[in-house]
Design a protein around this motif. Structure first.
Motif, PDB file in Angstrom:
ATOM      1  N   GLN A  55      22.804 -13.071 -13.143  1.00  0.00           N
ATOM      2  CA  GLN A  55      23.559 -13.368 -14.454  1.00  0.00           C
ATOM      3  C   GLN A  55      23.274 -14.850 -14.559  1.00  0.00           C
ATOM      4  N   ASP A  56      23.356 -15.585 -13.586  1.00  0.00           N
ATOM      5  CA  ASP A  56      23.095 -17.115 -13.703  1.00  0.00           C
ATOM      6  C   ASP A  56      21.688 -17.436 -14.258  1.00  0.00           C
ATOM      7  N   ALA A  57      20.639 -16.635 -13.786  1.00  0.00           N
ATOM      8  CA  ALA A  57      19.293 -16.720 -14.275  1.00  0.00           C
ATOM      9  C   ALA A  57      18.881 -16.096 -15.461  1.00  0.00           C
ATOM     10  N   GLY A  58      19.914 -15.630 -16.267  1.00  0.00           N
ATOM     11  CA  GLY A  58      19.791 -14.742 -17.494  1.00  0.00           C
ATOM     12  C   GLY A  58      19.084 -13.418 -17.457  1.00  0.00           C
ATOM     13  N   GLY A  59      19.232 -12.793 -16.318  1.00  0.00           N
ATOM     14  CA  GLY A  59      18.813 -11.546 -16.081  1.00  0.00           C
ATOM     15  C   GLY A  59      17.563 -11.447 -15.045  1.00  0.00           C
ATOM     16  N   ILE A  60      17.353 -10.106 -14.690  1.00  0.00           N
ATOM     17  CA  ILE A  60      16.571  -9.660 -13.797  1.00  0.00           C
ATOM     18  C   ILE A  60      15.074 -10.322 -14.093  1.00  0.00           C
ATOM     19  N   GLU A  61      14.555  -9.901 -15.436  1.00  0.00           N
ATOM     20  CA  GLU A  61      13.331 -10.074 -15.647  1.00  0.00           C
ATOM     21  C   GLU A  61      13.208 -11.714 -15.743  1.00  0.00           C
ATOM     22  N   GLU A  62      14.236 -12.569 -15.999  1.00  0.00           N
ATOM     23  CA  GLU A  62      14.129 -13.852 -15.975  1.00  0.00           C
ATOM     24  C   GLU A  62      14.029 -14.537 -14.812  1.00  0.00           C
ATOM     25  N   VAL A  63      14.544 -13.937 -13.518  1.00  0.00           N
ATOM     26  CA  VAL A  63      14.200 -14.428 -12.332  1.00  0.00           C
ATOM     27  C   VAL A  63      12.733 -14.023 -11.711  1.00  0.00           C
ATOM     28  N   ARG A  64      12.154 -12.884 -12.423  1.00  0.00           N
ATOM     29  CA  ARG A  64      10.681 -12.917 -12.064  1.00  0.00           C
ATOM     30  C   ARG A  64       9.958 -14.060 -12.871  1.00  0.00           C
ATOM     31  N   ARG A  65      10.231 -13.933 -14.036  1.00  0.00           N
ATOM     32  CA  ARG A  65       9.647 -14.903 -15.067  1.00  0.00           C
ATOM     33  C   ARG A  65       9.519 -16.398 -14.382  1.00  0.00           C
ATOM     34  N   LYS A  66      10.885 -16.768 -14.006  1.00  0.00           N
ATOM     35  CA  LYS A  66      10.730 -18.294 -13.672  1.00  0.00           C
ATOM     36  C   LYS A  66      10.100 -18.411 -12.322  1.00  0.00           C
ATOM     37  N   SER A  67       9.971 -17.253 -11.567  1.00  0.00           N
ATOM     38  CA  SER A  67       9.028 -17.382 -10.228  1.00  0.00           C
ATOM     39  C   SER A  67       7.629 -17.442 -10.606  1.00  0.00           C
ATOM     40  N   LYS A  68       7.311 -16.788 -11.654  1.00  0.00           N
ATOM     41  CA  LYS A  68       6.050 -16.982 -12.167  1.00  0.00           C
ATOM     42  C   LYS A  68       5.760 -18.483 -12.764  1.00  0.00           C
ATOM     43  N   SER A  69       6.674 -18.972 -13.449  1.00  0.00           N
ATOM     44  CA  SER A  69       6.685 -20.571 -14.012  1.00  0.00           C
ATOM     45  C   SER A  69       6.414 -21.362 -12.876  1.00  0.00           C
ATOM     46  N   ASN A  70       7.233 -21.241 -11.764  1.00  0.00           N
ATOM     47  CA  ASN A  70       7.411 -22.213 -10.599  1.00  0.00           C
ATOM     48  C   ASN A  70       5.947 -22.109  -9.939  1.00  0.00           C
ATOM     49  N   LYS A  71       5.194 -20.991  -9.730  1.00  0.00           N
ATOM     50  CA  LYS A  71       3.960 -20.977  -9.190  1.00  0.00           C
ATOM     51  C   LYS A  71       2.987 -21.569 -10.200  1.00  0.00           C
ATOM     52  N   LYS A  72       3.127 -21.435 -11.661  1.00  0.00           N
ATOM     53  CA  LYS A  72       2.357 -22.302 -12.278  1.00  0.00           C
ATOM     54  C   LYS A  72       2.387 -23.786 -12.231  1.00  0.00           C
ATOM     55  N   SER A  73       3.673 -24.259 -12.225  1.00  0.00           N
ATOM     56  CA  SER A  73       4.211 -25.767 -12.004  1.00  0.00           C
ATOM     57  C   SER A  73       3.372 -25.835 -10.543  1.00  0.00           C
ATOM     58  N   LYS A  74       3.340 -25.418  -9.620  1.00  0.00           N
ATOM     59  CA  LYS A  74       2.729 -25.574  -8.363  1.00  0.00           C
ATOM     60  C   LYS A  74       1.385 -25.991  -8.510  1.00  0.00           C
ATOM     61  N   SER A  75       0.784 -25.036  -9.274  1.00  0.00           N
ATOM     62  CA  SER A  75      -0.572 -24.947  -9.686  1.00  0.00           C
ATOM     63  C   SER A  75      -1.009 -26.452 -10.015  1.00  0.00           C
TER      64      SER A  75
END
Length: 266
Positions: free
Chosen positions: A145-165
Motif C-alpha cells: 500500500q505504501d509503495a502504491g501497489g505491487i507493480e510499483e514495488v517492482r518498478r521502483k526496484s528497477k529504478s533503484n538499479k538504474k540509479s545504481k548504474s
C-alpha cells in the motif's frame, strides 16, 4: 543429510498458523501442504472472479499468505525440508515441473496464481524485494500500500538499479584523477582477469610499519566493484561539501577582517 534419510526420519509435529491457514509438519506434511494450497488457490480464484478490479486488499492478503508460507519453507532444517518436499510433490501433481534454479518464491506464486507468467513474475519479484528488505509477514499489505501497489514495488526496484548504474558511471569518471602511486608486477597481472575488467579493480592491501603498502588480493567481483565506485561518489560528495564549508568560513573571515579594517579607518 540425504533427502532419502530425511524422508525416513520422524519429524515432530509442528503447527504453524498463517492467517486462517494452519500447516502441520508431520509425517503427513504432504496432506497439510495440499490443504493449505488448495485453500489459497480457491481464495485466489474467488478474488479473481468477483473482486479483481476492486479489491487489492484481498490480493495483498493472498500475497501475504504466499510470503508467510515461503518464510516457513525457506531454510534447511528437517521440518522446512519436509514442507518443501511436500510442496514440490503437490506442484508436480498439478503438472508443474520447475527447474532446480527456479526460486522458491516464484514456485509458490506460480502454484497459487496459475498460468499468467507476467503476473507471477511481478508478484514474486515484489515479494522477493520484501524479503530482501526483511519485511515481516504482518507488514506485507502495508508495504504494498505504501509503495502504491505491487507493480510499483517492482518498478521502483528497477529504478533503484538504474540509479545504481548511474552512480557507478560517476564513480568511473572519478577514476580519471591523478594517480597516487603506480605499481606493476607479474604476480598482479597473473591474478588480473582482462575479461572481467570494466574500468576499475580493487586491490586489497595492508599498510606496514615502514610505511609501505603490501597488495594481498586483486578483486574483480562485479558487485564489489560497483559498490566501491558508488562509495567513491559518496566520498567525493563529502569532500566537496567539506571544501564548500571551509571556503565559506574563509570568505566569512576575510569579510570580517575587512569590516574591522574599515571600522578602524573610519
Amino acid at each position: 543429510m540425504s533427502t532419502e534419510v530425511l524422508e525416513k526420519k520422524e519429524v515432530k509435529e509442528i503447527t504453524t498458523s498463517i492467517g486462517n491457514l494452519s500447516i502441520k509438519v508431520t509425517d503427513g506434511a504432504r496432506t497439510s501442504i495440499s490443504k493449505a494450497f488448495d485453500l489459497l488457490i480457491k481464495d485466489r480464484e474467488d478474488w479473481q472472479s468477483n473482486e479483481y478490479l476492486a479489491s487489492y486488499t484481498r490480493l495483498y492478503g493472498i500475497c501475504q499468505n504466499c510470503y508467510a508460507i515461503y518464510q516457513e519453507m525457506k531454510g534447511v532444517t528437517g521440518e522446512k525440508l519436509a514442507l518443501k518436499r511436500a510442496f514440490n510433490s503437490y506442484a508436480s501433481d498439478m503438472g508443474l515441473n520447475f527447474k532446480e534454479s527456479t526460486h522458491l518464491m516464484v514456485k509458490i506464486v506460480r502454484v497459487v496464481f496459475g498460468d499468467n507468467l507476467r503476473r507471477v513474475s511481478t508478484y514474486a519479484r515484489a515479494l522477493r524485494i520484501a524479503d530482501d528488505q526483511k519485511k515481516s509477514v504482518i507488514d506485507i499489505p502495508k508495504f504494498f500500500q505504501d509503495a502504491g501497489g505491487i507493480e510499483e514495488v517492482r518498478r521502483k526496484s528497477k529504478s533503484n538499479k538504474k540509479s545504481k548504474s548511474d552512480k557507478k558511471d560517476k564513480g568511473l569518471e572519478l577514476m580519471k584523477v591523478k594517480s597516487l602511486a603506480e605499481v606493476q608486477s607479474d604476480a598482479l597481472n597473473g591474478n588480473f582477469d582482462e575479461g572481467a575488467y570494466e574500468g576499475a579493480v580493487v586491490l586489497m592491501s595492508t599498510r606496514e610499519s615502514d610505511g609501505s603498502f603490501q597488495i594481498k588480493h586483486v578483486i574483480q567481483n562485479g558487485a564489489i566493484i560497483t559498490n566501491s565506485l558508488i562509495h567513491l561518489v559518496s566520498l567525493h560528495k563529502e569532500e566537496l561539501e567539506k571544501e564548500k564549508v571551509e571556503e565559506q568560513a574563509s570568505n566569512d573571515e576575510v569579510s570580517r577582517d575587512e569590516a574591522i579594517k574599515q571600522a578602524v579607518n573610519a
